[in-house]
Scaffold this motif. Structure first.
Motif, short mmCIF file in Angstrom:
data_model
loop_
_atom_site.label_atom_id
_atom_site.label_comp_id
_atom_site.label_asym_id
_atom_site.label_seq_id
_atom_site.Cartn_x
_atom_site.Cartn_y
_atom_site.Cartn_z
N ARG A 1 -27.05 60.78 56.25
CA ARG A 1 -26.17 59.84 55.43
C ARG A 1 -24.91 59.89 56.36
O ARG A 1 -24.63 60.84 57.97
CB ARG A 1 -25.54 60.35 55.03
N ARG A 2 -24.14 58.50 57.40
CA ARG A 2 -23.31 58.75 57.65
C ARG A 2 -22.13 57.55 57.22
O ARG A 2 -22.66 56.45 56.70
CB ARG A 2 -23.59 57.74 59.06
N SER A 3 -20.67 57.38 57.69
CA SER A 3 -19.84 56.32 56.86
C SER A 3 -20.71 55.56 57.58
O SER A 3 -20.56 54.97 59.27
CB SER A 3 -19.14 56.33 57.87
N ARG B 1 -19.37 50.69 58.72
CA ARG B 1 -18.74 49.73 59.01
C ARG B 1 -18.96 48.27 59.10
O ARG B 1 -18.33 47.71 58.64
CB ARG B 1 -17.30 50.59 59.28
N LYS C 1 -4.85 47.27 52.40
CA LYS C 1 -4.19 48.98 53.32
C LYS C 1 -4.13 48.90 54.68
O LYS C 1 -4.64 47.50 55.54
CB LYS C 1 -4.34 49.55 53.02
N GLY D 1 -8.51 51.37 57.99
CA GLY D 1 -9.41 51.53 57.52
C GLY D 1 -10.00 51.15 56.35
O GLY D 1 -10.55 51.70 55.05
N PHE E 1 -13.00 46.20 57.78
CA PHE E 1 -14.22 46.21 57.81
C PHE E 1 -15.27 45.47 56.47
O PHE E 1 -15.95 44.83 56.15
CB PHE E 1 -14.81 47.22 58.21
N CYS F 1 -19.43 53.12 53.28
CA CYS F 1 -17.92 54.19 53.45
C CYS F 1 -17.33 53.97 52.08
O CYS F 1 -16.74 52.45 52.06
CB CYS F 1 -17.40 53.31 54.86
N TRP F 2 -16.40 54.92 52.48
CA TRP F 2 -15.45 55.01 51.27
C TRP F 2 -13.94 54.41 51.64
O TRP F 2 -13.94 54.79 52.88
CB TRP F 2 -15.38 56.65 51.09
N ILE F 3 -13.53 53.71 50.83
CA ILE F 3 -12.11 52.95 51.46
C ILE F 3 -11.57 53.88 50.23
O ILE F 3 -11.25 53.55 49.05
CB ILE F 3 -11.84 51.51 51.58
N GLN F 4 -10.06 54.35 50.66
CA GLN F 4 -9.50 55.57 50.20
C GLN F 4 -8.27 54.98 50.07
O GLN F 4 -7.42 53.79 50.73
CB GLN F 4 -8.83 57.03 51.18
N HIS G 1 -25.17 63.70 61.21
CA HIS G 1 -24.90 64.78 62.59
C HIS G 1 -26.00 66.04 62.97
O HIS G 1 -26.88 66.40 62.04
CB HIS G 1 -23.94 65.49 61.64
C1 LIG Z 1 -12.09 60.73 50.76
C2 LIG Z 1 -12.05 60.02 51.59
C3 LIG Z 1 -11.66 58.62 52.00
C4 LIG Z 1 -12.10 58.29 53.26
N1 LIG Z 1 -11.20 56.79 54.00
C5 LIG Z 1 -11.62 56.13 54.63
C6 LIG Z 1 -11.37 54.67 55.04
O1 LIG Z 1 -9.85 54.74 54.38
N2 LIG Z 1 -11.49 53.86 55.57
C7 LIG Z 1 -12.40 54.19 56.39
O2 LIG Z 1 -13.09 53.64 57.23
N3 LIG Z 1 -13.04 55.64 56.15
C8 LIG Z 1 -12.79 56.51 55.04
N4 LIG Z 1 -13.53 57.56 55.02
C9 LIG Z 1 -14.80 57.48 55.71
C10 LIG Z 1 -14.63 59.07 56.71
O3 LIG Z 1 -14.00 58.49 58.17
C11 LIG Z 1 -15.89 59.36 57.28
O4 LIG Z 1 -16.30 59.56 55.93
C12 LIG Z 1 -15.61 60.79 58.55
O5 LIG Z 1 -14.93 60.17 59.67
C13 LIG Z 1 -16.76 61.48 59.10
O6 LIG Z 1 -18.22 60.42 59.03
P1 LIG Z 1 -19.24 60.53 58.66
O7 LIG Z 1 -19.06 60.31 57.15
O8 LIG Z 1 -20.10 59.78 59.38
O9 LIG Z 1 -19.21 61.97 58.54
C14 LIG Z 1 -13.24 58.34 54.39
C15 LIG Z 1 -13.99 59.57 53.17
C16 LIG Z 1 -13.69 60.59 52.52
C17 LIG Z 1 -14.19 61.63 52.09
#
Ligand SMILES: Cc1cc2nc3c(=O)[nH]c(=O)nc-3n(C[C@H](O)[C@H](O)[C@H](O)COP(=O)(O)O)c2cc1C
Length: 183
Positions: free
Chosen positions: A9-11, A13, A62, A65, A68, A111-114, A158
């Motif tokens: 798992r990775r984020s 975008r 916003k 972040g 994308f 990818c999570w977008i807060q 990772h």
């Molecule tokens: C609570 C939370 C909020 C996050 N918000 C954003 C966000 O708004 N935009 C974004 O691009 N990534 C967001 N992320 C992704 C993180 O940036 C990402 O998980 C972190 O850089 C680690 O990279 P990885 O997920 O590839 O391990 C968020 C992750 C979490 C857990």
């Protein structure tokens, strides 16, 4: 199997120009609905968005972040009614995690977008920018949006030796945790 998923798992975008099949969307949402929630109150509501114009509008909620999302084929807006559960944030977070891990298992990226506690460039809550586009009722908060699609290119997980094992303590804070395999 689960271990492999979390290792991969990775984020993600950047996505291929390819839509997510309805069967896969259904499995993502089934995963969300299988998430545990405090006292089983299930305070969440999910809005599945595949409409390009809508995704583009949400991407502007916003300044950082979120842009994308405009080029993702799918967004899952995770909302909740705070009056239904005091720990709705935790409930939503677990549901998002389930969706993200299911995405990996379906060869998708996400990818999570807060959204909660984030603001639009105007200073208004990001939630208020999103709400009119989705006809969200006033009592719903927005925790996050999960962008989903086929990754443009693979991203490696990772490596174990980069993980923060110094944040793991043993019995008492400050006593390092060490795993010593038996010979
Ligand atoms: C609570 C939370 C909020 C996050 N918000 C954003 C966000 O708004 N935009 C974004 O691009 N990534 C967001 N992320 C992704 C993180 O940036 C990402 O998980 C972190 O850089 C680690 O990279 P990885 O997920 O590839 O391990 C968020 C992750 C979490 C857990």
């Amino acid at each position: 199997m689960f271990e492999e998923l979390i290792q991969k798992r990775r984020s993600i975008r950047r996505f291929q120009d390819r839509s997510v099949e309805p069967e896969k969307i259904d499995r993502l949402m089934e995963a969300a609905l299988r998430a545990p929630s405090s006292r089983s109150l299930n305070p969440w509501e999910f809005v599945v968005v595949d409409d390009r114009a809508l995704l583009t509008s949400l991407a502007a909620c916003k300044p950082h972040g979120a842009s994308f999302l405009a080029s993702a084929p799918l967004g899952i807006v995770v909302c909740a009614d705070p009056a239904r559960c005091d720990v709705w944030v935790e409930d939503c977070s677990i549901a998002v995690t389930f969706v993200q891990l299911m995405a990996v298992s379906l060869d998708l990226g996400s990818c999570w977008i807060q959204v909660r506690k984030r603001e639009h460039a105007s200073g208004r809550p990001a939630r208020d920018e999103i709400a009119p586009h989705l006809a969200l009722p006033g009592h719903l908060e927005v925790a996050a949006i999960v962008a989903v699609g086929y990754p443009e290119r693979p991203k490696v997980g990772h490596a174990r030796d980069t993980l923060l094992f110094d944040r793991v303590h043993f019995n008492r804070f400050g006593t390092p945790y060490r795993f010593e395999p038996k010979a």
